[in-house]
Design a protein around this motif. Structure first.
Motif, PDB file in Angstrom:
ATOM      1  N   GLU A   1      25.050   4.868  33.995  1.00 42.33           N
ATOM      2  CA  GLU A   1      25.213   5.170  31.947  1.00 42.33           C
ATOM      3  C   GLU A   1      25.409   3.939  31.370  1.00 42.33           C
ATOM      4  O   GLU A   1      24.064   3.932  30.647  1.00 42.33           O
ATOM      5  CB  GLU A   1      26.264   5.972  31.784  1.00 42.33           C
ATOM      6  CG  GLU A   1      25.740   8.436  32.347  1.00 42.33           C
ATOM      7  CD  GLU A   1      27.168   8.241  31.726  1.00 42.33           C
ATOM      8  OE1 GLU A   1      27.795   7.362  30.344  1.00 42.33           O
ATOM      9  OE2 GLU A   1      27.561   9.273  31.934  1.00 42.33           O
ATOM     10  N   ASN A   2      25.975   3.050  31.662  1.00 39.21           N
ATOM     11  CA  ASN A   2      25.832   1.799  31.244  1.00 39.21           C
ATOM     12  C   ASN A   2      25.683   0.546  32.083  1.00 39.21           C
ATOM     13  O   ASN A   2      25.211  -0.739  31.456  1.00 39.21           O
ATOM     14  CB  ASN A   2      27.042   1.262  30.764  1.00 39.21           C
ATOM     15  CG  ASN A   2      27.583   1.792  29.658  1.00 39.21           C
ATOM     16  OD1 ASN A   2      27.342   2.082  28.514  1.00 39.21           O
ATOM     17  ND2 ASN A   2      28.683   3.187  30.094  1.00 39.21           N
ATOM     18  N   ASN A   3      24.446   1.094  33.559  1.00 39.59           N
ATOM     19  CA  ASN A   3      23.310  -0.261  34.397  1.00 39.59           C
ATOM     20  C   ASN A   3      24.591  -1.461  34.490  1.00 39.59           C
ATOM     21  O   ASN A   3      23.783  -2.300  34.335  1.00 39.59           O
ATOM     22  CB  ASN A   3      22.773  -0.740  32.965  1.00 39.59           C
ATOM     23  CG  ASN A   3      21.307   0.725  33.037  1.00 39.59           C
ATOM     24  OD1 ASN A   3      21.441   1.708  33.759  1.00 39.59           O
ATOM     25  ND2 ASN A   3      20.644   1.186  31.554  1.00 39.59           N
ATOM     26  N   VAL A   4      25.782  -1.598  34.798  1.00 36.67           N
ATOM     27  CA  VAL A   4      27.090  -1.806  35.780  1.00 36.67           C
ATOM     28  C   VAL A   4      26.417  -2.130  37.231  1.00 36.67           C
ATOM     29  O   VAL A   4      26.683  -1.343  37.857  1.00 36.67           O
ATOM     30  CB  VAL A   4      28.388  -1.641  34.888  1.00 36.67           C
ATOM     31  CG1 VAL A   4      28.887  -2.294  35.220  1.00 36.67           C
ATOM     32  CG2 VAL A   4      28.881  -1.629  33.264  1.00 36.67           C
TER      33      VAL A   4
ATOM     34  N   TYR B   1      30.217   6.065  34.512  1.00 34.75           N
ATOM     35  CA  TYR B   1      29.872   4.782  33.856  1.00 34.75           C
ATOM     36  C   TYR B   1      29.091   4.475  34.267  1.00 34.75           C
ATOM     37  O   TYR B   1      28.289   3.593  33.588  1.00 34.75           O
ATOM     38  CB  TYR B   1      31.518   4.315  32.981  1.00 34.75           C
ATOM     39  CG  TYR B   1      31.390   3.462  32.437  1.00 34.75           C
ATOM     40  CD1 TYR B   1      31.503   3.664  31.182  1.00 34.75           C
ATOM     41  CD2 TYR B   1      31.712   1.886  32.703  1.00 34.75           C
ATOM     42  CE1 TYR B   1      31.843   2.744  30.119  1.00 34.75           C
ATOM     43  CE2 TYR B   1      31.924   1.538  31.877  1.00 34.75           C
ATOM     44  CZ  TYR B   1      32.470   0.977  30.591  1.00 34.75           C
ATOM     45  OH  TYR B   1      31.795   0.476  29.517  1.00 34.75           O
TER      46      TYR B   1
END
Length: 64
Positions: free
Chosen positions: A17-20, A14
């Motif tokens: 995929e979400n560039n966190v 996650y």
């Protein structure tokens, strides 16, 4: 204590995929980047605190 490898893998996927940024997530939960990284990827993976953090992230972000 059960193994949380599956949950950890989902959290890491996650994040990617979400560039966190781990720094941002660590700040949000009140941990240093180093401690947070150790809970997710390093030497502190299978500790009660790591399990608690992983469960909290899964719950907060509705990771399934």
């Amino acid at each position: 204590m059960p193994n949380s490898q599956t949950g950890r893998e989902k959290v890491l996927a996650y994040i990617e995929e979400n560039n966190v940024q781990l720094t941002d997530l660590a700040s949000m939960y009140g941990y240093s980047k180093q401690d947070f990284t150790n809970y997710l990827k390093g030497s502190l993976q299978n500790t009660p605190m790591a399990h608690k953090i992983i469960l909290r992230i899964i719950s907060d972000f509705k990771i399934r």
